[in-house]
Design a protein around this motif. Structure first.
Motif, mmCIF file in Angstrom:
data_model
loop_
_atom_site.group_PDB
_atom_site.id
_atom_site.type_symbol
_atom_site.label_atom_id
_atom_site.label_comp_id
_atom_site.label_asym_id
_atom_site.label_seq_id
_atom_site.Cartn_x
_atom_site.Cartn_y
_atom_site.Cartn_z
ATOM 1 N N ALA A 21 10.084 1.638 0.054
ATOM 2 C CA ALA A 21 8.762 1.673 -0.581
ATOM 3 C C ALA A 21 8.853 2.259 -1.984
ATOM 4 C CB ALA A 21 7.799 2.488 0.278
ATOM 5 N N GLU A 22 9.600 3.348 -2.134
ATOM 6 C CA GLU A 22 9.731 3.976 -3.450
ATOM 7 C C GLU A 22 10.463 3.061 -4.429
ATOM 8 O OE1 GLU A 22 9.629 8.744 -2.515
ATOM 9 O OE2 GLU A 22 11.565 7.724 -2.366
ATOM 10 N N LYS A 23 11.459 2.355 -3.926
ATOM 11 C CA LYS A 23 12.214 1.444 -4.795
ATOM 12 C C LYS A 23 11.352 0.270 -5.245
ATOM 13 C CE LYS A 23 16.446 -1.331 -4.986
ATOM 14 N NZ LYS A 23 17.687 -1.749 -4.264
ATOM 15 N N LEU A 24 10.643 -0.357 -4.303
ATOM 16 C CA LEU A 24 9.846 -1.532 -4.629
ATOM 17 C C LEU A 24 8.613 -1.186 -5.460
ATOM 18 C CD1 LEU A 24 10.125 -3.344 -1.186
ATOM 19 C CD2 LEU A 24 11.073 -4.140 -3.356
ATOM 20 N N SER A 25 8.096 0.031 -5.294
ATOM 21 C CA SER A 25 6.896 0.431 -6.036
ATOM 22 C C SER A 25 7.161 0.624 -7.522
ATOM 23 C CB SER A 25 6.316 1.724 -5.447
ATOM 24 O OG SER A 25 7.176 2.818 -5.670
ATOM 25 N N LYS A 26 8.417 0.625 -7.928
ATOM 26 C CA LYS A 26 8.738 0.746 -9.356
ATOM 27 C C LYS A 26 8.279 -0.482 -10.135
ATOM 28 C CE LYS A 26 12.732 3.797 -8.676
ATOM 29 N NZ LYS A 26 14.212 3.943 -8.790
ATOM 30 N N SER A 27 8.145 -1.606 -9.420
ATOM 31 C CA SER A 27 7.729 -2.829 -10.102
ATOM 32 C C SER A 27 6.552 -3.535 -9.425
ATOM 33 C CB SER A 27 8.906 -3.811 -10.192
ATOM 34 O OG SER A 27 9.382 -4.130 -8.897
ATOM 35 N N LYS A 28 6.213 -3.114 -8.182
ATOM 36 C CA LYS A 28 5.148 -3.793 -7.457
ATOM 37 C C LYS A 28 4.228 -2.781 -6.776
ATOM 38 C CE LYS A 28 8.152 -7.744 -6.374
ATOM 39 N NZ LYS A 28 7.493 -8.703 -7.294
ATOM 40 N N LYS A 29 2.942 -3.129 -6.693
ATOM 41 C CA LYS A 29 1.979 -2.279 -5.997
ATOM 42 C C LYS A 29 2.286 -2.323 -4.500
ATOM 43 C CE LYS A 29 -3.001 -1.432 -5.543
ATOM 44 N NZ LYS A 29 -4.357 -1.970 -5.816
ATOM 45 N N THR A 30 2.643 -1.172 -3.936
ATOM 46 C CA THR A 30 3.207 -1.118 -2.591
ATOM 47 C C THR A 30 2.387 -0.227 -1.659
ATOM 48 O OG1 THR A 30 5.436 -1.463 -3.482
ATOM 49 C CG2 THR A 30 5.282 -0.512 -1.265
ATOM 50 N N LEU A 31 2.197 -0.709 -0.438
ATOM 51 C CA LEU A 31 1.520 0.075 0.597
ATOM 52 C C LEU A 31 2.454 0.216 1.793
ATOM 53 C CD1 LEU A 31 -1.030 1.462 1.784
ATOM 54 C CD2 LEU A 31 -1.659 -0.785 2.720
ATOM 55 N N ILE A 32 2.681 1.442 2.219
ATOM 56 C CA ILE A 32 3.459 1.690 3.424
ATOM 57 C C ILE A 32 2.487 2.055 4.546
ATOM 58 C CG2 ILE A 32 3.937 4.052 2.620
ATOM 59 C CD1 ILE A 32 6.540 3.929 4.243
ATOM 60 N N ILE A 33 2.595 1.330 5.660
ATOM 61 C CA ILE A 33 1.677 1.478 6.790
ATOM 62 C C ILE A 33 2.438 2.022 7.991
ATOM 63 C CG2 ILE A 33 0.084 0.274 8.341
ATOM 64 C CD1 ILE A 33 0.008 -1.995 6.194
ATOM 65 N N SER A 34 1.968 3.123 8.539
ATOM 66 C CA SER A 34 2.545 3.638 9.778
ATOM 67 C C SER A 34 1.669 3.229 10.949
ATOM 68 C CB SER A 34 2.677 5.167 9.739
ATOM 69 O OG SER A 34 3.050 5.652 11.009
ATOM 70 N N ILE A 35 2.266 2.501 11.918
ATOM 71 C CA ILE A 35 1.530 2.183 13.141
ATOM 72 C C ILE A 35 2.113 2.954 14.330
ATOM 73 C CG2 ILE A 35 0.802 -0.077 12.309
ATOM 74 C CD1 ILE A 35 2.936 -1.338 14.121
ATOM 75 N N ASP A 36 3.064 3.844 14.027
ATOM 76 C CA ASP A 36 3.591 4.757 15.044
ATOM 77 C C ASP A 36 2.578 5.888 15.205
ATOM 78 O OD1 ASP A 36 4.959 6.515 16.644
ATOM 79 O OD2 ASP A 36 6.746 6.632 15.381
ATOM 80 N N GLN A 37 2.080 6.086 16.422
ATOM 81 C CA GLN A 37 1.027 7.088 16.607
ATOM 82 C C GLN A 37 1.559 8.517 16.550
ATOM 83 O OE1 GLN A 37 -2.366 6.045 16.512
ATOM 84 N NE2 GLN A 37 -1.019 4.422 15.764
ATOM 85 N N ASP A 38 2.874 8.679 16.567
ATOM 86 C CA ASP A 38 3.481 9.979 16.233
ATOM 87 C C ASP A 38 3.865 9.917 14.757
ATOM 88 O OD1 ASP A 38 3.281 11.102 18.796
ATOM 89 O OD2 ASP A 38 5.085 10.045 19.450
ATOM 90 N N HIS A 39 2.843 9.888 13.913
ATOM 91 C CA HIS A 39 3.054 9.646 12.488
ATOM 92 C C HIS A 39 3.937 10.708 11.833
ATOM 93 C CE1 HIS A 39 0.064 6.492 12.555
ATOM 94 N NE2 HIS A 39 -0.828 7.305 13.064
ATOM 95 N N SER A 40 4.766 10.257 10.898
ATOM 96 C CA SER A 40 5.594 11.208 10.158
ATOM 97 C C SER A 40 5.590 10.934 8.655
ATOM 98 C CB SER A 40 7.036 11.189 10.688
ATOM 99 O OG SER A 40 7.548 9.875 10.708
ATOM 100 N N LEU A 41 4.746 10.006 8.206
ATOM 101 C CA LEU A 41 4.662 9.744 6.766
ATOM 102 C C LEU A 41 4.194 10.983 6.012
ATOM 103 C CD1 LEU A 41 3.122 6.159 6.352
ATOM 104 C CD2 LEU A 41 5.517 6.857 6.171
ATOM 105 N N SER A 42 3.201 11.677 6.571
ATOM 106 C CA SER A 42 2.688 12.879 5.902
ATOM 107 C C SER A 42 3.780 13.915 5.719
ATOM 108 C CB SER A 42 1.530 13.490 6.712
ATOM 109 O OG SER A 42 0.410 12.632 6.714
ATOM 110 N N VAL A 43 4.649 14.010 6.713
ATOM 111 C CA VAL A 43 5.739 14.983 6.655
ATOM 112 C C VAL A 43 6.773 14.573 5.610
ATOM 113 C CG1 VAL A 43 7.637 16.057 7.941
ATOM 114 C CG2 VAL A 43 5.431 15.676 9.057
ATOM 115 N N ILE A 44 7.183 13.294 5.668
ATOM 116 C CA ILE A 44 8.265 12.852 4.799
ATOM 117 C C ILE A 44 7.840 12.768 3.329
ATOM 118 C CG2 ILE A 44 7.966 10.328 4.890
ATOM 119 C CD1 ILE A 44 11.024 10.225 5.527
ATOM 120 N N PHE A 45 6.547 12.535 3.096
ATOM 121 C CA PHE A 45 6.048 12.514 1.718
ATOM 122 C C PHE A 45 5.466 13.866 1.292
ATOM 123 C CE2 PHE A 45 5.827 7.803 2.249
ATOM 124 C CZ PHE A 45 6.546 7.453 1.122
#
Length: 231
Positions: A21-45
């Motif tokens: 996501a970080e690599k592709l967002s350098k040139s494109k508008k990018t959305l990362i979606i978590s559908i894992d209900q034990d979410h960890s995006l908040s932690v990793i970001f």
């Protein structure tokens, strides 16, 4: 562009999703979606994300689909729609039953489908961080069976004859609701059919075996398996 990272729990799907996501967002508008209900995006970001689109940095956004919240709202909507059809006793029984189905696998999977449908599609790249493989397989089965089931129900509605004017009016409202749900399931099904699937794994014998089984399952659904990522 839509990329789905899947695989056994603990292999690093969220980390891989973040890197891409970080690599592709350098040139494109990018959305990362978590559908894992034990979410960890908040932690990793290191950022509070939750069930709404959150800007991480320029061109990069994230959302953690909260299936339980969506399921609760959906069941409340169903209650409103069926209350006029049921007796007081039957409605009370449904209310009691709904408490049990709220955390069911089918309710969670269906809620994820509606959550994805509501996400704006004005991004150039979508990256989907998925739950462990057995849960993701369950989700895909629900997704691809939902429209088929709705088609059967709609056919029954269309074949109903000799009904009272009052019932016909109620039937029409219910029919429109079902047609709307059919359209939602179709759109989300197309979203996943047009995605590229990468299986994240590590060099563990059991994980390799599970990954090969997941690959076979994806191919059985004619989904676009694009390769393995050794993490």
């Amino acid at each position: 562009m839509k990329i789905v990272f899947c695989g056994k729990g603990g292999v690093g799907k969220t980390t891989v999703s973040k890197i891409y996501a970080e690599k592709l967002s350098k040139s494109k508008k990018t959305l990362i979606i978590s559908i894992d209900q034990d979410h960890s995006l908040s932690v990793i970001f290191n950022k509070n994300i939750g069930n709404s689109i959150t800007e991480i940095k320029e061109n990069l956004y994230a959302i953690e689909v909260d299936a339980k919240s969506i399921a609760k709202n959906y069941i409340n909507e169903v209650k409103e729609n069926i209350s006029e059809f049921l007796s007081k006793k039957a409605f009370e029984e449904f209310q009691n039953y709904s408490k049990f189905i709220l955390d069911s696998t089918i309710a969670i999977n269906t809620a994820i489908i509606y959550g994805i449908y509501k996400i704006p599609k004005n991004f150039e790249v979508f990256i989907i961080d998925t739950p462990p493989s057995y849960q993701f397989i369950s989700f895909l089965k629900t997704l691809f069976n939902l429209r088929k089931n709705l088609e059967v129900i709609l056919k029954i509605y269309e074949n109903w004859k000799n009904i009272s004017e009052n019932w016909a009016s109620r039937k029409l409202r219910s029919y429109k609701k079902l047609k709307e749900k059919e359209m939602i399931s179709f759109e989300v099904e197309e979203f996943f059919r047009s995605s590229n699937y990468y299986i994240v794994l590590n060099p563990n014998k059991l994980i390799i075996e599970l990954s090969l089984n997941l690959k076979s399952f994806l191919e059985s659904l004619n989904l676009n398996f694009s390769g393995f990522i050794l993490n």
